[in-house]
Design a protein around this motif. Structure first.
Motif, PDB file in Angstrom:
ATOM      1  N   VAL A 114      57.377  38.447   7.683  1.00  0.00           N
ATOM      2  CA  VAL A 114      57.316  39.167   8.960  1.00  0.00           C
ATOM      3  C   VAL A 114      56.243  40.244   8.854  1.00  0.00           C
ATOM      4  CG1 VAL A 114      58.564  40.594  10.620  1.00  0.00           C
ATOM      5  CG2 VAL A 114      59.769  38.767   9.400  1.00  0.00           C
ATOM      6  N   MET A 115      55.253  40.194   9.745  1.00  0.00           N
ATOM      7  CA  MET A 115      54.213  41.213   9.774  1.00  0.00           C
ATOM      8  C   MET A 115      54.333  42.023  11.057  1.00  0.00           C
ATOM      9  SD  MET A 115      50.084  40.818   9.126  1.00  0.00           S
ATOM     10  CE  MET A 115      49.708  40.049  10.716  1.00  0.00           C
ATOM     11  N   SER A 116      54.397  43.349  10.887  1.00  0.00           N
ATOM     12  CA  SER A 116      54.574  44.251  12.019  1.00  0.00           C
ATOM     13  C   SER A 116      53.400  45.211  12.126  1.00  0.00           C
ATOM     14  CB  SER A 116      55.863  45.069  11.865  1.00  0.00           C
ATOM     15  OG  SER A 116      56.992  44.227  11.749  1.00  0.00           O
ATOM     16  N   LEU A 117      53.048  45.551  13.349  1.00  0.00           N
ATOM     17  CA  LEU A 117      52.024  46.553  13.622  1.00  0.00           C
ATOM     18  C   LEU A 117      52.673  47.671  14.423  1.00  0.00           C
ATOM     19  CD1 LEU A 117      50.309  43.980  12.927  1.00  0.00           C
ATOM     20  CD2 LEU A 117      48.564  44.897  14.453  1.00  0.00           C
ATOM     21  N   ASP A 118      52.630  48.881  13.864  1.00  0.00           N
ATOM     22  CA  ASP A 118      53.255  50.044  14.494  1.00  0.00           C
ATOM     23  C   ASP A 118      54.730  49.794  14.803  1.00  0.00           C
ATOM     24  OD1 ASP A 118      50.924  51.531  14.381  1.00  0.00           O
ATOM     25  OD2 ASP A 118      50.241  50.853  16.345  1.00  0.00           O
ATOM     26  N   GLY A 119      55.405  49.115  13.877  1.00  0.00           N
ATOM     27  CA  GLY A 119      56.833  48.873  14.015  1.00  0.00           C
ATOM     28  C   GLY A 119      57.192  47.723  14.924  1.00  0.00           C
ATOM     29  N   GLU A 120      56.227  47.092  15.547  1.00  0.00           N
ATOM     30  CA  GLU A 120      56.484  45.951  16.438  1.00  0.00           C
ATOM     31  C   GLU A 120      56.187  44.659  15.697  1.00  0.00           C
ATOM     32  OE1 GLU A 120      54.666  43.848  20.477  1.00  0.00           O
ATOM     33  OE2 GLU A 120      54.031  45.872  19.922  1.00  0.00           O
ATOM     34  N   VAL A 121      57.156  43.769  15.631  1.00  0.00           N
ATOM     35  CA  VAL A 121      56.957  42.488  14.972  1.00  0.00           C
ATOM     36  C   VAL A 121      55.911  41.689  15.735  1.00  0.00           C
ATOM     37  CG1 VAL A 121      58.010  40.291  14.343  1.00  0.00           C
ATOM     38  CG2 VAL A 121      59.274  42.419  13.996  1.00  0.00           C
ATOM     39  N   ARG A 122      54.854  41.289  15.036  1.00  0.00           N
ATOM     40  CA  ARG A 122      53.758  40.562  15.680  1.00  0.00           C
ATOM     41  C   ARG A 122      53.622  39.131  15.173  1.00  0.00           C
ATOM     42  NH1 ARG A 122      50.381  44.497  18.091  1.00  0.00           N
ATOM     43  NH2 ARG A 122      49.037  42.798  18.774  1.00  0.00           N
ATOM     44  N   GLU A 154      46.031  38.970  13.125  1.00  0.00           N
ATOM     45  CA  GLU A 154      46.138  39.974  14.179  1.00  0.00           C
ATOM     46  C   GLU A 154      44.928  40.898  14.109  1.00  0.00           C
ATOM     47  OE1 GLU A 154      48.338  40.680  16.621  1.00  0.00           O
ATOM     48  OE2 GLU A 154      49.647  38.952  16.214  1.00  0.00           O
ATOM     49  N   ALA A 155      44.342  41.186  15.256  1.00  0.00           N
ATOM     50  CA  ALA A 155      43.217  42.116  15.306  1.00  0.00           C
ATOM     51  C   ALA A 155      43.690  43.523  14.983  1.00  0.00           C
ATOM     52  CB  ALA A 155      42.581  42.085  16.692  1.00  0.00           C
ATOM     53  N   ILE A 184      42.425  52.225   5.649  1.00  0.00           N
ATOM     54  CA  ILE A 184      41.086  51.676   5.823  1.00  0.00           C
ATOM     55  C   ILE A 184      40.438  52.325   7.041  1.00  0.00           C
ATOM     56  CG2 ILE A 184      41.742  49.466   4.813  1.00  0.00           C
ATOM     57  CD1 ILE A 184      41.580  48.297   7.692  1.00  0.00           C
ATOM     58  N   ASP A 185      39.114  52.292   7.069  1.00  0.00           N
ATOM     59  CA  ASP A 185      38.343  52.826   8.193  1.00  0.00           C
ATOM     60  C   ASP A 185      37.653  51.645   8.867  1.00  0.00           C
ATOM     61  OD1 ASP A 185      36.524  54.044   9.918  1.00  0.00           O
ATOM     62  OD2 ASP A 185      36.223  55.751   8.575  1.00  0.00           O
ATOM     63  N   LEU A 186      37.895  51.454  10.140  1.00  0.00           N
ATOM     64  CA  LEU A 186      37.353  50.302  10.837  1.00  0.00           C
ATOM     65  C   LEU A 186      35.834  50.325  10.953  1.00  0.00           C
ATOM     66  CD1 LEU A 186      39.902  49.533  13.697  1.00  0.00           C
ATOM     67  CD2 LEU A 186      39.836  48.722  11.340  1.00  0.00           C
ATOM     68  N   SER A 187      35.216  51.464  10.672  1.00  0.00           N
ATOM     69  CA  SER A 187      33.760  51.523  10.738  1.00  0.00           C
ATOM     70  C   SER A 187      33.112  50.668   9.650  1.00  0.00           C
ATOM     71  CB  SER A 187      33.271  52.967  10.612  1.00  0.00           C
ATOM     72  OG  SER A 187      33.547  53.478   9.319  1.00  0.00           O
ATOM     73  N   ALA A 188      33.919  50.249   8.665  1.00  0.00           N
ATOM     74  CA  ALA A 188      33.396  49.417   7.581  1.00  0.00           C
ATOM     75  C   ALA A 188      33.447  47.928   7.920  1.00  0.00           C
ATOM     76  CB  ALA A 188      34.173  49.679   6.299  1.00  0.00           C
ATOM     77  N   TYR A 189      33.922  47.585   9.119  1.00  0.00           N
ATOM     78  CA  TYR A 189      34.123  46.186   9.495  1.00  0.00           C
ATOM     79  C   TYR A 189      33.469  45.897  10.848  1.00  0.00           C
ATOM     80  CZ  TYR A 189      37.811  46.841   6.007  1.00  0.00           C
ATOM     81  OH  TYR A 189      38.508  47.154   4.875  1.00  0.00           O
ATOM     82  N   VAL A 190      33.336  44.608  11.135  1.00  0.00           N
ATOM     83  CA  VAL A 190      32.784  44.176  12.417  1.00  0.00           C
ATOM     84  C   VAL A 190      33.893  43.726  13.361  1.00  0.00           C
ATOM     85  CG1 VAL A 190      31.150  42.618  13.560  1.00  0.00           C
ATOM     86  CG2 VAL A 190      30.653  43.456  11.260  1.00  0.00           C
ATOM     87  N   HIS A 191      34.657  42.708  12.948  1.00  0.00           N
ATOM     88  CA  HIS A 191      35.773  42.183  13.753  1.00  0.00           C
ATOM     89  C   HIS A 191      37.029  42.098  12.882  1.00  0.00           C
ATOM     90  CE1 HIS A 191      32.554  40.717  16.395  1.00  0.00           C
ATOM     91  NE2 HIS A 191      32.100  39.956  15.425  1.00  0.00           N
ATOM     92  N   PRO A 192      37.550  43.188  12.356  1.00  0.00           N
ATOM     93  CA  PRO A 192      38.628  43.101  11.368  1.00  0.00           C
ATOM     94  C   PRO A 192      39.939  42.559  11.920  1.00  0.00           C
ATOM     95  CG  PRO A 192      38.325  45.367  12.065  1.00  0.00           C
ATOM     96  CD  PRO A 192      37.201  44.581  12.675  1.00  0.00           C
ATOM     97  N   ARG A 193      40.524  41.658  11.165  1.00  0.00           N
ATOM     98  CA  ARG A 193      41.832  41.091  11.476  1.00  0.00           C
ATOM     99  C   ARG A 193      42.637  41.039  10.179  1.00  0.00           C
ATOM    100  NH1 ARG A 193      40.319  36.138  15.704  1.00  0.00           N
ATOM    101  NH2 ARG A 193      38.803  37.347  16.928  1.00  0.00           N
ATOM    102  N   VAL A 194      43.946  40.934  10.322  1.00  0.00           N
ATOM    103  CA  VAL A 194      44.805  40.919   9.138  1.00  0.00           C
ATOM    104  C   VAL A 194      45.760  39.742   9.228  1.00  0.00           C
ATOM    105  CG1 VAL A 194      46.500  42.495  10.188  1.00  0.00           C
ATOM    106  CG2 VAL A 194      46.362  42.296   7.684  1.00  0.00           C
ATOM    107  N   GLU A 195      46.041  39.137   8.083  1.00  0.00           N
ATOM    108  CA  GLU A 195      46.967  38.013   8.052  1.00  0.00           C
ATOM    109  C   GLU A 195      47.847  38.096   6.796  1.00  0.00           C
ATOM    110  OE1 GLU A 195      44.063  34.945   8.545  1.00  0.00           O
ATOM    111  OE2 GLU A 195      43.631  34.818   6.392  1.00  0.00           O
TER     112      GLU A 195
END
Length: 261
Positions: A179-187, A232-233, A92-103
């Motif tokens: 379990v949701m991870s961002l860049d390999g780090e469990v968040r 997570e943002a 995804i490209d963040l330019s398509a969003y305003v305050h994108p978060r994922v759950e």
């Protein structure tokens, strides 16, 4: 609220989403919940007129803590279209969003029509498959601040969804580790039980809510059951990965600085 006012507000939230532009939330007390759902329906109708196809619904406020935080007694829901689908493993490209978060969530694939007040067994019987999923939420309101009618009008903040491989519908999904991870780090670590105590209750609620709007869940529809953890943002260049016990996982990438690779 007049039809003209509904269409005016629908254009406002639709343009904000289409242009990835923040707007002020609607004035407190200016919208009832009924008005807000009318604005949501009109806003998504504009997308359909541009060629998008409805593919299902998402649920929000599926945790008791979130209901208490927002001062509400029921779930909210929003509409999903094919343009919101993000390819599993894609970018995804963040330019398509305003305050994108994922759950992290679970997704249901509907196999039989479902609407109205149904039981858990009836909801279970209507499922064709279940999958690990992530929802990309993106409030279009400035500073991610909104009241209940405002968020409903903004399609319950729904912006994108990533769905993993579909699994058979008879799996026990009551208490699956997630379990949701961002860049390999469990968040975020949670359980599917955080979704109303059992994710099937979300589907029961979905059947009731769409019926109140004169709709039905149809074969082929997707239902996002609601978040199992906090969101997570998202940041440029991230890799987002979800693992769900027994179901497998789903992942996607966020384009780095400068846009899509």
């Amino acid at each position: 609220m007049s039809e003209t006012d509904i269409q005016t507000l629908a254009e406002r939230v639709d343009d904000a989403a289409r242009q990835a532009r923040a707007i002020d939330q609607f004035a407190t007390g200016s919208l009832t919940v009924e008005d807000a759902y009318a604005v949501q329906a009109a806003s998504v109708a504009r997308r359909v007129q541009r060629g998008e196809a409805p593919i299902g619904i998402k649920l929000g406020f599926t945790s008791r803590a979130k209901m208490v935080q927002m001062g509400v007694e029921d779930l909210i829901w929003g509409r999903l279209t094919d343009a919101m689908l993000v390819e599993e493993g894609g970018e995804i490209d963040l330019s398509a969003y305003v305050h994108p978060r994922v759950e992290p969530e679970l997704a249901f694939l509907i196999d039989k029509p479902l609407a109205g007040r149904v039981t858990l067994p009836q909801a279970q019987a209507a499922i064709g498959a279940v999958a690990p999923a992530m929802e990309i939420i993106d409030s279009r309101y400035r500073d991610f601040k909104f009241d209940l009618p405002s968020v409903i009008a903004d399609n319950a903040s729904s912006s994108g969804l990533v769905i993993g491989a579909w699994r058979r519908a008879d799996l026990d999904i009551a208490n699956l580790g997630m379990v949701m991870s961002l860049d390999g780090e469990v968040r975020q670590v949670g359980s599917s039980a955080a979704i109303l105590g059992h994710p099937l209750r979300a589907l029961v609620a979905a059947a009731r809510l769409v019926a109140e709007a004169g709709m039905s869940l149809r074969p082929g529809d997707v239902v996002l059951a609601g978040a199992a953890t906090a969101a997570e943002a998202l940041r440029p260049g991230q890799h987002v990965d979800l693992r769900v016990q027994y179901l497998g996982g789903a992942e996607f990438h966020v384009a780095g600085p400068g846009g899509a690779s």
